[in-house]
Write an enzyme that holds these catalytic residues in place. Structure first.
Site, PDB file in Angstrom:
ATOM      1  N   ARG A   1      -7.563   0.108   0.571  1.00 22.50           N
ATOM      2  CA  ARG A   1      -8.076  -1.117  -0.041  1.00 22.50           C
ATOM      3  C   ARG A   1      -8.484  -0.885  -1.499  1.00 22.50           C
ATOM      4  O   ARG A   1      -8.441  -1.806  -2.313  1.00 22.50           O
ATOM      5  CB  ARG A   1      -9.230  -1.676   0.789  1.00 22.50           C
ATOM      6  CG  ARG A   1     -10.454  -0.804   0.842  1.00 22.50           C
ATOM      7  CD  ARG A   1     -11.369  -1.149   2.003  1.00 22.50           C
ATOM      8  NE  ARG A   1     -10.791  -0.774   3.286  1.00 22.50           N
ATOM      9  CZ  ARG A   1     -11.355  -1.043   4.458  1.00 22.50           C
ATOM     10  NH1 ARG A   1     -12.526  -1.675   4.503  1.00 22.50           N
ATOM     11  NH2 ARG A   1     -10.765  -0.689   5.572  1.00 22.50           N
TER      12      ARG A   1
ATOM     13  N   ASP B   1     -12.211   7.445   3.663  1.00 25.02           N
ATOM     14  CA  ASP B   1     -11.033   7.180   4.483  1.00 25.02           C
ATOM     15  C   ASP B   1     -10.675   5.695   4.504  1.00 25.02           C
ATOM     16  O   ASP B   1      -9.750   5.289   5.185  1.00 25.02           O
ATOM     17  CB  ASP B   1     -11.246   7.693   5.911  1.00 25.02           C
ATOM     18  CG  ASP B   1      -9.949   7.765   6.711  1.00 25.02           C
ATOM     19  OD1 ASP B   1      -8.877   7.829   6.072  1.00 25.02           O
ATOM     20  OD2 ASP B   1     -10.002   7.759   7.949  1.00 25.02           O
TER      21      ASP B   1
ATOM     22  N   LYS C   1      -9.964  12.953   8.486  1.00 28.75           N
ATOM     23  CA  LYS C   1      -9.560  12.527   9.819  1.00 28.75           C
ATOM     24  C   LYS C   1      -9.646  13.725  10.755  1.00 28.75           C
ATOM     25  O   LYS C   1      -9.109  14.790  10.459  1.00 28.75           O
ATOM     26  CB  LYS C   1      -8.133  11.978   9.787  1.00 28.75           C
ATOM     27  CG  LYS C   1      -7.974  10.730   8.939  1.00 28.75           C
ATOM     28  CD  LYS C   1      -6.533  10.263   8.905  1.00 28.75           C
ATOM     29  CE  LYS C   1      -6.354   9.097   7.947  1.00 28.75           C
ATOM     30  NZ  LYS C   1      -7.019   7.870   8.420  1.00 28.75           N
TER      31      LYS C   1
ATOM     32  N   LYS D   1       0.854  -1.196   0.000  1.00 24.87           N
ATOM     33  CA  LYS D   1       0.000   0.000   0.000  1.00 24.87           C
ATOM     34  C   LYS D   1       0.887   1.243   0.000  1.00 24.87           C
ATOM     35  O   LYS D   1       1.786   1.381   0.836  1.00 24.87           O
ATOM     36  CB  LYS D   1      -0.910  -0.004   1.230  1.00 24.87           C
ATOM     37  CG  LYS D   1      -1.768   1.250   1.369  1.00 24.87           C
ATOM     38  CD  LYS D   1      -2.597   1.216   2.654  1.00 24.87           C
ATOM     39  CE  LYS D   1      -3.263   2.556   2.918  1.00 24.87           C
ATOM     40  NZ  LYS D   1      -4.018   2.586   4.189  1.00 24.87           N
TER      41      LYS D   1
ATOM     42  N   GLU E   1      -9.443   4.137   1.864  1.00 27.54           N
ATOM     43  CA  GLU E   1      -8.918   4.306   0.504  1.00 27.54           C
ATOM     44  C   GLU E   1      -7.842   3.295   0.142  1.00 27.54           C
ATOM     45  O   GLU E   1      -7.660   2.955  -1.023  1.00 27.54           O
ATOM     46  CB  GLU E   1      -8.367   5.724   0.340  1.00 27.54           C
ATOM     47  CG  GLU E   1      -6.968   5.970   0.879  1.00 27.54           C
ATOM     48  CD  GLU E   1      -6.781   5.655   2.359  1.00 27.54           C
ATOM     49  OE1 GLU E   1      -5.701   5.165   2.718  1.00 27.54           O
ATOM     50  OE2 GLU E   1      -7.716   5.875   3.160  1.00 27.54           O
TER      51      GLU E   1
ATOM     52  N   ASP F   1       1.435   6.014   6.031  1.00 24.70           N
ATOM     53  CA  ASP F   1       0.439   5.161   5.380  1.00 24.70           C
ATOM     54  C   ASP F   1       0.988   4.485   4.124  1.00 24.70           C
ATOM     55  O   ASP F   1       0.246   3.815   3.418  1.00 24.70           O
ATOM     56  CB  ASP F   1      -0.818   5.971   5.051  1.00 24.70           C
ATOM     57  CG  ASP F   1      -2.081   5.131   5.141  1.00 24.70           C
ATOM     58  OD1 ASP F   1      -2.035   4.053   5.742  1.00 24.70           O
ATOM     59  OD2 ASP F   1      -3.112   5.564   4.600  1.00 24.70           O
TER      60      ASP F   1
ATOM     61  N   ASP G   1      -2.520  10.452   3.756  1.00 27.58           N
ATOM     62  CA  ASP G   1      -3.948  10.146   3.776  1.00 27.58           C
ATOM     63  C   ASP G   1      -4.674  11.141   4.671  1.00 27.58           C
ATOM     64  O   ASP G   1      -4.636  11.038   5.893  1.00 27.58           O
ATOM     65  CB  ASP G   1      -4.168   8.714   4.278  1.00 27.58           C
ATOM     66  CG  ASP G   1      -5.655   8.392   4.434  1.00 27.58           C
ATOM     67  OD1 ASP G   1      -6.482   9.067   3.789  1.00 27.58           O
ATOM     68  OD2 ASP G   1      -5.969   7.463   5.197  1.00 27.58           O
TER      69      ASP G   1
END
Length: 510
Positions: free
Chosen positions: A359, A355, A284, A272, A357, A296, A277
């Protein structure tokens, strides 16, 4: 740091690190290892034994004793290993790091490390000690002002010599162990520095540049797909996440192939790669959480770190390293909650939370990986807070429907010391992702969140053995622990490398 091999006995050193086992038996008392007991009697007049007694040093795990002494060994560190019957490679790594931290406190530059008969595979033990030495010494000062002349910064220990019994009989095996440790540590440090760097430094283009540099340095094949190339491949899930950022998405595909002979197996490692993010329109709201979203891309960092290590170690395995790199930002182009995206395998996804995202980016990356015709796929992702709640900050969650792959990854993790725990892929939980307008939603109910996230990913791998590692917890450490310093851990690199090398050995012998 320089690593060297030597043979016992321990006779002189600026600083000596000596491992001590705890006494076994109800009434047993601690005694110094024979080599130090002899020196203590002949040179130090019992000072070491006296200090151990006064400080109540008993050779227990996580214990150490640091002394300054006269004579041929001016600084001495005793470090506890605990019960010899319970010793593991990871305990040996942690004891080594503990001892070297003490050597650093004594401002030692050269350390002679006396490796005992551990009862473990001695070649593996040398590799473990070398890994710990290199990793504990790593300090990331890239973004600090240069130190003043009077300031001391960095790890003081510059050279470690490992005294190994029976070195002459198996020197090449031990040299190979040092090389494996050196390359694994270098890959781990690359991953640490990618994760630790802020999002204005490690951007999607910067990750792509890192991949290009690895390709140039190690003779890898590299393919970087931009927005239009990804669009042509139908990567609607990945591009949906990327659409709000001013920085271009970069789909990174590195390939390692052996220079001689056909590969014995083909594997894919997928990471990933969210370089930042924000949460998107589902922004967030916790200031601590959003400030740490530079991490992330920990899965991508692990994959690139593994690429560096494997390219240097040159196994007879073809390995594909895949990262869909982007930011998840907010703008007039941002993905809306309720939007429907179409992934590259044709499946449609209702985005009920922007949020979730990672996946979405992994969905297209997994489809791409499977089309390469590999024998197995492993993905790593800082995917869910739910996994941190379930397993804490030191253990990654392992999800796979393949028993053989689960066992292989567990064995690799046991060797590396990177903790994983298998969690269930409960198929009935996929109902929580059902959508009235699309094939699925990207999130389900709060309960079992790490499981439903893994089930989502499973929809994008049809036949290839696949495993998902949720590394949201262990990607970052809040304090110094063992051979990991506070900050980015580089988690996953060594497990991936051990897994690939074990796959090579199994395939070559079958």
């Amino acid at each position: 740091m320089q690593l060297r091999l030597g043979e016992p006995p321990l006779t002189q050193a600026e600083c000596a690190l000596v491992y001590c086992f705890a006494p076994s038996g109800e009434n047993a008392t601690f005694s110094l290892p024979a080599e130090i007991a002899s020196l203590d009697e002949k040179v130090w007049s019992g000072l070491v034994a006296e200090a151990a007694q006064e400080q109540k040093f008993q050779g227990k795990p996580n214990s150490s004793l640091a002394l300054r002494l006269p004579g041929p060994i001016r600084k001495l560190v005793l470090v506890g290993l605990g019960d010899p019957a319970a010793l593991t490679l990871e305990a040996l790594r942690r004891a080594t790091a503990n001892g070297l931290r003490q050597a650093h406190s004594l401002k030692a530059k050269q350390v002679v490390l006396s490796l005992p008969d551990t009862g473990l595979d001695q070649v593996r033990a040398v590799q473990a000690v070398a890994e710990a030495s290199l990793l504990v010494a790593h300090q990331d000062n890239r973004f600090k002002s240069p130190p003043k002349p009077e300031e001391e910064r960095g790890f003081s220990v510059e050279e470690v010599t490992l005294l190994v019994p029976g070195l002459a009989q198996a020197r090449q095996d031990y040299e190979n162990a040092l090389q494996r440790a050196t390359e694994m540590a270098a890959g781990t440090i690359l991953a640490r520095e990618l994760v630790a760097a802020p999002a204005n430094v490690v951007t999607p283009p910067a990750l792509a540049d890192t991949a290009r540099q690895l390709a140039q340095d190690y003779g890898l094949e590299v393919e970087i797909l931009g927005r239009e190339e990804c669009k042509a491949l139908g990567m609607g899930a990945f591009l949906g996440v990327a659409q709000a950022s001013d920085l271009p998405p970069q789909f990174i595909h590195l390939t390692y192939k052996p220079k001689e002979g056909d590969p014995v197996t083909k594997l894919a490692l997928v990471g990933k790669g969210l370089t930042f993010d924000s949460g998107g329109l589902n922004i967030k709201t916790d200031s601590r959480s959003i400030a740490m979203m530079k991490t992330d891309m920990g899965g991508a960092a692990a994959v690139l770190g593994a690429a560096r290590a494997l390219a240097a170690l040159k196994p007879r395995v073809e390995v594909h390293f895949i990262v869909a790199a982007t930011e998840n930002m907010i703008s007039g182009r941002a993905l809306h909650p309720g939007d429907i995206l179409t992934a590259s395998n044709g499946k449609t996804i209702e985005v009920n939370n922007t949020d979730a995202e990672g996946r979405l980016t992994l969905a297209d990356a997994l489809v791409f990986a499977e089309k390469l015709g590999v024998d197995a796929i492993v993905d790593l992702a800082t995917l869910t807070g739910a996994c941190v709640i379930a397993l804490g900050e030191e253990i990654a969650g392992l999800f796979t429907p393949d028993e053989k792959l689960a066992q292989e990854l567990q064995q690799a993790a046991n060797l590396s010391g990177e903790k994983i725990w298998r969690l269930p892929l409960e198929e009935s939980y996929f109902e929580g992702l059902s959508s009235t307008v699309a094939d699925m939603k990207n999130t389900g109910p709060r309960s079992g969140g790490s499981i439903t996230a893994a089930l989502f990913l499973k929809q994008f791998v049809e036949k290839t053995p696949w495993a998902h590692l949720d590394i949201a917890g262990p990607v970052w450490a809040e304090k110094d622990s063992g051979y990991t310093n506070k900050g980015a851990t580089g988690y996953g690199v060594r497990t991936l490398v051990e897994w690939v090398l074990a796959r090579e050995m199994a395939a070559a012998s079958s």
